[in-house]
Motif scaffolding. Structure first.
Motif, short mmCIF file in Angstrom:
data_model
loop_
_atom_site.label_atom_id
_atom_site.label_comp_id
_atom_site.label_asym_id
_atom_site.label_seq_id
_atom_site.Cartn_x
_atom_site.Cartn_y
_atom_site.Cartn_z
N SER A 143 0.84 -1.19 0.00
CA SER A 143 0.00 0.00 0.00
C SER A 143 0.88 1.25 0.00
O SER A 143 2.04 1.20 0.42
N PRO A 144 0.35 2.38 -0.45
CA PRO A 144 1.06 3.64 -0.22
C PRO A 144 1.17 3.92 1.28
O PRO A 144 0.38 3.38 2.08
N TYR A 145 2.13 4.74 1.66
CA TYR A 145 2.26 5.10 3.07
C TYR A 145 2.84 6.50 3.18
O TYR A 145 3.45 7.03 2.26
N PHE A 146 2.61 7.12 4.34
CA PHE A 146 3.11 8.47 4.61
C PHE A 146 4.48 8.39 5.28
O PHE A 146 4.69 7.59 6.19
N THR A 147 5.40 9.23 4.84
CA THR A 147 6.73 9.28 5.45
C THR A 147 6.87 10.41 6.45
O THR A 147 7.83 10.44 7.22
N ASN A 148 5.92 11.34 6.47
CA ASN A 148 5.95 12.47 7.42
C ASN A 148 4.75 12.40 8.34
O ASN A 148 3.63 12.09 7.88
N PRO A 149 4.92 12.69 9.62
CA PRO A 149 3.77 12.73 10.53
C PRO A 149 2.91 13.95 10.21
O PRO A 149 3.38 14.90 9.59
N VAL A 200 4.29 7.88 -0.44
CA VAL A 200 5.05 7.19 -1.49
C VAL A 200 4.42 5.81 -1.71
O VAL A 200 3.72 5.28 -0.85
N ASP A 201 4.70 5.25 -2.89
CA ASP A 201 4.27 3.89 -3.18
C ASP A 201 5.49 3.06 -3.54
O ASP A 201 6.26 3.44 -4.43
N PRO A 202 5.74 1.95 -2.84
CA PRO A 202 6.96 1.17 -3.07
C PRO A 202 7.13 0.67 -4.50
O PRO A 202 8.25 0.53 -4.98
N GLU A 203 6.00 0.39 -5.20
CA GLU A 203 6.10 -0.09 -6.58
C GLU A 203 6.16 1.04 -7.59
O GLU A 203 6.27 0.78 -8.80
N GLY A 204 6.06 2.28 -7.13
CA GLY A 204 6.08 3.41 -8.04
C GLY A 204 4.77 3.63 -8.76
O GLY A 204 4.73 4.31 -9.81
N ASP A 205 3.66 3.10 -8.24
CA ASP A 205 2.36 3.32 -8.85
C ASP A 205 1.95 4.78 -8.71
O ASP A 205 2.40 5.50 -7.81
N SER A 206 1.05 5.23 -9.58
CA SER A 206 0.59 6.61 -9.56
C SER A 206 -0.32 6.85 -8.36
O SER A 206 -1.16 6.01 -8.02
N LEU A 207 -0.15 8.00 -7.71
CA LEU A 207 -0.96 8.37 -6.56
C LEU A 207 -1.76 9.63 -6.88
O LEU A 207 -1.24 10.57 -7.48
N VAL A 208 -3.02 9.64 -6.45
CA VAL A 208 -3.90 10.79 -6.63
C VAL A 208 -4.43 11.18 -5.25
O VAL A 208 -4.94 10.32 -4.51
N PHE A 209 -4.34 12.47 -4.91
CA PHE A 209 -4.67 12.95 -3.58
C PHE A 209 -5.94 13.80 -3.62
O PHE A 209 -6.19 14.52 -4.59
N GLU A 220 -4.31 4.76 -5.32
CA GLU A 220 -3.17 4.14 -6.00
C GLU A 220 -3.64 3.54 -7.32
O GLU A 220 -4.56 2.70 -7.34
N TYR A 221 -3.01 3.95 -8.41
CA TYR A 221 -3.38 3.47 -9.74
C TYR A 221 -2.19 2.79 -10.41
O TYR A 221 -1.04 3.25 -10.28
N ARG A 222 -2.46 1.70 -11.13
CA ARG A 222 -1.43 1.03 -11.95
C ARG A 222 -2.05 0.79 -13.33
O ARG A 222 -3.07 0.12 -13.45
N ASN A 223 -1.42 1.39 -14.34
CA ASN A 223 -1.92 1.28 -15.72
C ASN A 223 -3.39 1.71 -15.80
O ASN A 223 -4.19 1.11 -16.54
N GLY A 224 -3.71 2.76 -15.05
CA GLY A 224 -5.05 3.31 -15.09
C GLY A 224 -6.08 2.56 -14.26
O GLY A 224 -7.25 2.95 -14.23
N VAL A 225 -5.67 1.51 -13.55
CA VAL A 225 -6.60 0.71 -12.75
C VAL A 225 -6.40 1.03 -11.27
O VAL A 225 -5.26 1.03 -10.78
N LEU A 226 -7.49 1.32 -10.57
CA LEU A 226 -7.42 1.64 -9.14
C LEU A 226 -7.10 0.38 -8.35
O LEU A 226 -7.83 -0.61 -8.40
#
Length: 271
Positions: free
Chosen positions: A169-175, A193-202, A262-268
Protein backbone atom coordinates in the motif's frame (compact mmCIF):
# COMPACT_ATOMS: atom_id res chain seq x y z
CA UNK A 1 -5.96 7.85 5.46
CA UNK A 2 -7.15 10.15 8.19
CA UNK A 3 -4.83 12.93 9.29
CA UNK A 4 -5.40 15.36 12.13
CA UNK A 5 -4.18 18.93 11.70
CA UNK A 6 -4.53 21.61 14.35
CA UNK A 7 -4.16 25.22 13.24
CA UNK A 8 -3.49 27.87 15.85
CA UNK A 9 -0.87 30.19 17.28
CA UNK A 10 1.86 28.11 18.94
CA UNK A 11 2.25 30.05 22.14
CA UNK A 12 -1.53 30.27 22.57
CA UNK A 13 -2.09 26.52 22.51
CA UNK A 14 -1.91 26.00 26.26
CA UNK A 15 -4.86 28.36 26.66
CA UNK A 16 -6.89 26.82 23.83
CA UNK A 17 -6.96 23.17 24.82
CA UNK A 18 -8.57 21.86 28.02
CA UNK A 19 -6.16 20.21 30.44
CA UNK A 20 -8.42 19.03 33.28
CA UNK A 21 -10.72 16.04 33.23
CA UNK A 22 -9.99 15.53 29.56
CA UNK A 23 -10.64 11.98 28.37
CA UNK A 24 -10.44 12.93 24.72
CA UNK A 25 -7.20 12.99 22.87
CA UNK A 26 -7.15 11.70 19.28
CA UNK A 27 -5.91 13.97 16.50
CA UNK A 28 -5.51 11.53 13.61
CA UNK A 29 -4.75 8.01 12.40
CA UNK A 30 -3.80 6.00 9.34
CA UNK A 31 -3.34 2.37 8.19
CA UNK A 32 -0.86 0.95 5.67
CA UNK A 33 0.76 -2.41 4.95
CA UNK A 34 3.98 -3.86 3.53
CA UNK A 35 4.56 -7.16 1.72
CA UNK A 36 7.11 -9.15 3.73
CA UNK A 37 6.81 -12.07 1.30
CA UNK A 38 4.30 -13.34 -1.21
CA UNK A 39 2.17 -14.75 1.61
CA UNK A 40 2.81 -12.24 4.41
CA UNK A 41 1.73 -8.62 4.85
CA UNK A 42 2.77 -6.44 7.78
CA UNK A 43 0.05 -4.02 8.85
CA UNK A 44 1.03 -0.64 10.29
CA UNK A 45 -1.47 1.26 12.44
CA UNK A 46 -0.64 4.77 13.64
CA UNK A 47 -2.63 7.12 15.85
CA UNK A 48 -1.84 10.64 17.02
CA UNK A 49 -2.58 11.80 20.56
CA UNK A 50 -2.92 15.22 22.17
CA UNK A 51 -0.66 14.83 25.22
CA UNK A 52 -3.06 16.76 27.46
CA UNK A 53 -5.71 14.06 27.02
CA UNK A 54 -6.15 10.45 28.05
CA UNK A 55 -3.03 8.28 27.50
CA UNK A 56 -5.07 5.18 26.67
CA UNK A 57 -4.96 4.09 23.01
CA UNK A 58 -5.25 0.50 21.83
CA UNK A 59 -4.70 -1.30 18.52
CA UNK A 60 -8.04 -3.01 19.06
CA UNK A 61 -10.51 -3.32 17.45
CA UNK A 62 -8.54 -3.39 14.18
CA UNK A 63 -10.47 -5.39 11.54
CA UNK A 64 -10.31 -6.80 8.03
CA UNK A 65 -13.70 -6.13 6.41
CA UNK A 66 -14.28 -8.48 3.47
CA UNK A 67 -15.66 -7.06 0.22
CA UNK A 68 -15.65 -10.57 -1.31
CA UNK A 69 -18.46 -13.00 -0.43
CA UNK A 70 -17.27 -16.12 1.38
CA UNK A 71 -13.90 -14.72 2.46
CA UNK A 72 -12.95 -15.15 6.09
CA UNK A 73 -10.26 -13.38 8.07
CA UNK A 74 -6.57 -13.76 7.14
CA UNK A 75 -4.64 -15.76 9.70
CA UNK A 76 -2.56 -13.60 12.07
CA UNK A 77 1.04 -14.75 12.34
CA UNK A 78 1.78 -13.00 15.62
CA UNK A 79 0.05 -10.95 18.30
CA UNK A 80 0.01 -7.17 18.34
CA UNK A 81 3.34 -6.22 19.94
CA UNK A 82 3.72 -3.48 22.51
CA UNK A 83 3.00 -0.05 21.08
CA UNK A 84 5.80 2.31 20.11
CA UNK A 85 5.38 5.91 21.23
CA UNK A 86 7.37 8.91 19.98
CA UNK A 87 6.74 12.63 20.28
CA UNK A 88 6.25 14.39 16.93
CA UNK A 89 5.58 17.94 18.11
CA UNK A 90 7.39 20.30 15.67
CA UNK A 91 8.82 22.73 18.20
CA UNK A 92 12.26 23.99 19.19
CA UNK A 93 14.23 22.06 21.82
CA UNK A 94 13.81 24.97 24.22
CA UNK A 95 10.01 24.56 24.23
CA UNK A 96 8.57 22.00 26.66
CA UNK A 97 5.39 20.01 26.05
CA UNK A 98 3.05 17.96 28.20
CA UNK A 99 4.26 14.83 26.41
CA UNK A 100 7.19 14.82 28.83
CA UNK A 101 5.16 15.70 31.91
CA UNK A 102 2.66 18.11 33.39
CA UNK A 103 3.59 21.77 33.27
CA UNK A 104 4.75 21.85 29.67
CA UNK A 105 4.33 25.08 27.75
CA UNK A 106 2.38 23.30 24.97
CA UNK A 107 0.14 20.27 24.88
CA UNK A 108 2.27 18.40 22.34
CA UNK A 109 1.51 15.42 20.10
CA UNK A 110 2.62 11.78 20.32
CA UNK A 111 2.56 9.14 17.59
CA UNK A 112 1.42 5.68 18.73
CA UNK A 113 2.24 2.85 16.32
CA UNK A 114 1.62 -0.90 16.14
CA UNK A 115 2.47 -3.65 13.63
CA UNK A 116 1.13 -7.15 13.02
CA UNK A 117 1.81 -9.78 10.35
CA UNK A 118 -0.91 -11.74 8.50
CA UNK A 119 -0.86 -14.77 6.19
CA UNK A 120 -2.76 -13.65 3.07
CA UNK A 121 -2.26 -16.99 1.28
CA UNK A 122 -4.84 -18.32 3.74
CA UNK A 123 -7.44 -16.11 1.99
CA UNK A 124 -6.64 -16.16 -1.76
CA UNK A 125 -8.47 -13.85 -4.19
CA UNK A 126 -10.11 -11.78 -1.46
CA UNK A 127 -10.52 -8.01 -1.24
CA UNK A 128 -10.61 -6.32 2.17
CA UNK A 129 -10.83 -2.88 3.63
CA UNK A 130 -8.69 -2.42 6.74
CA UNK A 131 -10.42 -0.43 9.46
CA UNK A 132 -9.93 0.85 12.98
CA UNK A 133 -12.07 3.09 15.14
CA UNK A 134 -12.01 4.32 18.71
CA UNK A 135 -13.22 7.18 20.89
CA UNK A 136 -12.66 10.06 21.23
CA UNK A 137 -11.50 13.00 19.13
CA UNK A 138 -9.79 16.05 20.58
CA UNK A 139 -12.36 18.08 22.54
CA UNK A 140 -10.76 21.34 21.37
CA UNK A 141 -11.63 20.76 17.70
CA UNK A 142 -13.70 23.69 16.44
CA UNK A 143 -14.89 22.11 13.19
CA UNK A 144 -17.19 19.49 14.74
CA UNK A 145 -20.37 19.40 16.77
CA UNK A 146 -19.56 17.83 20.18
CA UNK A 147 -16.03 16.76 19.14
CA UNK A 148 -15.24 15.28 22.56
CA UNK A 149 -17.86 12.56 22.03
CA UNK A 150 -16.99 11.82 18.39
CA UNK A 151 -15.07 8.68 17.50
CA UNK A 152 -12.26 8.58 14.97
CA UNK A 153 -12.43 6.08 12.10
CA UNK A 154 -10.04 4.98 9.34
CA UNK A 155 -11.38 2.45 6.87
CA UNK A 156 -10.25 3.22 3.32
CA UNK A 157 -7.07 1.15 2.97
CA UNK A 158 -7.67 -1.73 0.53
CA UNK A 159 -5.95 -5.14 0.46
CA UNK A 160 -6.42 -7.42 -2.56
CA UNK A 161 -4.86 -10.83 -1.92
CA UNK A 162 -5.34 -11.80 -5.59
CA UNK A 163 -2.75 -9.33 -6.91
CA UNK A 164 0.42 -11.11 -7.98
CA UNK A 165 3.04 -10.35 -6.83
CA UNK A 166 1.89 -9.00 -3.48
CA UNK A 167 1.17 -5.26 -3.72
CA UNK A 168 2.32 -2.81 -1.02
CA UNK A 169 0.00 0.00 0.00
CA UNK A 170 1.06 3.64 -0.22
CA UNK A 171 2.26 5.10 3.07
CA UNK A 172 3.11 8.47 4.61
CA UNK A 173 6.73 9.28 5.45
CA UNK A 174 5.95 12.47 7.42
CA UNK A 175 3.77 12.73 10.53
CA UNK A 176 0.80 15.11 10.41
CA UNK A 177 1.70 18.75 11.02
CA UNK A 178 -0.14 19.56 14.25
CA UNK A 179 0.70 23.26 14.65
CA UNK A 180 0.39 26.13 12.18
CA UNK A 181 1.31 29.67 13.21
CA UNK A 182 -1.65 32.03 13.47
CA UNK A 183 -2.05 34.23 10.41
CA UNK A 184 0.78 32.59 8.46
CA UNK A 185 0.21 30.70 5.18
CA UNK A 186 1.81 27.27 4.98
CA UNK A 187 2.23 24.49 2.43
CA UNK A 188 3.06 21.02 3.71
CA UNK A 189 3.20 17.50 2.35
CA UNK A 190 2.75 14.20 4.19
CA UNK A 191 5.31 12.54 1.91
CA UNK A 192 3.11 9.73 0.60
CA UNK A 193 5.05 7.19 -1.49
CA UNK A 194 4.27 3.89 -3.18
CA UNK A 195 6.96 1.17 -3.07
CA UNK A 196 6.10 -0.09 -6.58
CA UNK A 197 6.08 3.41 -8.04
CA UNK A 198 2.36 3.32 -8.85
CA UNK A 199 0.59 6.61 -9.56
CA UNK A 200 -0.96 8.37 -6.56
CA UNK A 201 -3.90 10.79 -6.63
CA UNK A 202 -4.67 12.95 -3.58
CA UNK A 203 -7.90 14.57 -2.43
CA UNK A 204 -9.61 16.04 0.61
CA UNK A 205 -12.66 14.16 1.81
CA UNK A 206 -15.10 13.73 4.64
CA UNK A 207 -13.91 12.40 7.99
CA UNK A 208 -15.82 9.53 9.56
CA UNK A 209 -16.81 8.34 13.04
CA UNK A 210 -17.59 4.79 11.88
CA UNK A 211 -18.21 2.90 8.66
CA UNK A 212 -20.71 4.92 6.64
CA UNK A 213 -21.15 7.61 9.31
CA UNK A 214 -19.54 10.97 8.65
CA UNK A 215 -18.62 13.32 11.46
CA UNK A 216 -21.10 16.12 12.15
CA UNK A 217 -19.47 19.29 10.91
CA UNK A 218 -20.19 22.56 12.70
CA UNK A 219 -22.00 25.29 10.79
CA UNK A 220 -19.75 26.74 8.06
CA UNK A 221 -17.36 23.77 8.09
CA UNK A 222 -17.16 20.85 5.67
CA UNK A 223 -14.76 18.29 4.22
CA UNK A 224 -13.54 20.87 1.69
CA UNK A 225 -13.64 23.76 4.18
CA UNK A 226 -12.24 22.04 7.30
CA UNK A 227 -11.11 25.38 8.80
CA UNK A 228 -14.31 27.24 8.04
CA UNK A 229 -15.44 29.57 5.27
CA UNK A 230 -12.88 32.31 5.96
CA UNK A 231 -9.89 29.98 5.44
CA UNK A 232 -8.68 28.56 2.14
CA UNK A 233 -7.47 24.94 2.26
CA UNK A 234 -6.47 23.25 -0.99
CA UNK A 235 -4.62 20.13 -2.12
CA UNK A 236 -2.78 19.42 -5.38
CA UNK A 237 -4.08 16.06 -6.59
CA UNK A 238 -0.84 15.10 -8.36
CA UNK A 239 1.59 15.86 -5.51
CA UNK A 240 -0.39 15.90 -2.26
CA UNK A 241 0.81 19.44 -1.38
CA UNK A 242 -1.67 20.98 1.07
CA UNK A 243 -1.81 24.76 1.27
CA UNK A 244 -3.50 26.61 4.13
CA UNK A 245 -4.20 30.33 3.74
CA UNK A 246 -5.40 31.43 7.18
CA UNK A 247 -7.67 34.28 8.12
CA UNK A 248 -5.58 36.69 10.26
CA UNK A 249 -6.85 36.90 13.82
CA UNK A 250 -8.89 33.69 13.72
CA UNK A 251 -7.88 30.66 15.77
CA UNK A 252 -8.88 27.16 14.67
CA UNK A 253 -8.24 23.74 16.13
CA UNK A 254 -9.41 21.52 13.34
CA UNK A 255 -8.77 18.46 11.22
CA UNK A 256 -8.88 17.32 7.64
CA UNK A 257 -8.97 13.94 5.95
CA UNK A 258 -6.63 13.19 3.04
CA UNK A 259 -7.42 10.31 0.69
CA UNK A 260 -4.73 8.67 -1.45
CA UNK A 261 -5.70 6.54 -4.46
CA UNK A 262 -3.17 4.14 -6.00
CA UNK A 263 -3.38 3.47 -9.74
CA UNK A 264 -1.43 1.03 -11.95
CA UNK A 265 -1.92 1.28 -15.72
CA UNK A 266 -5.05 3.31 -15.09
CA UNK A 267 -6.60 0.71 -12.75
CA UNK A 268 -7.42 1.64 -9.14
CA UNK A 269 -5.58 -0.73 -6.78
CA UNK A 270 -5.87 0.92 -3.38
CA UNK A 271 -7.46 3.80 -1.53
Amino acid sequence: MNLGVAAFFLMGLIFLLPTKGNATHLMGADISYECIGQCTVRVFLKAYRDCSGSPSISAFPFQFISQTPGCGQPNPINAWPAQTVVEVTPVCNSVSTQCSGAGGQLNGVQEYSWTRDYDICSVPNCVYTLQWSTCCRNRAFTYLVNPGSASIYVGSTTLNTGIQPCNNSPYFTNPPVPYISLGQPITFNQGAVDPEGDSLVFSLGACFESAGQQVTYAAGYSALQPLGPSWNVSIISQTGDITVLPQPGNVEVAGLCVYVEEYRNGVLLNT
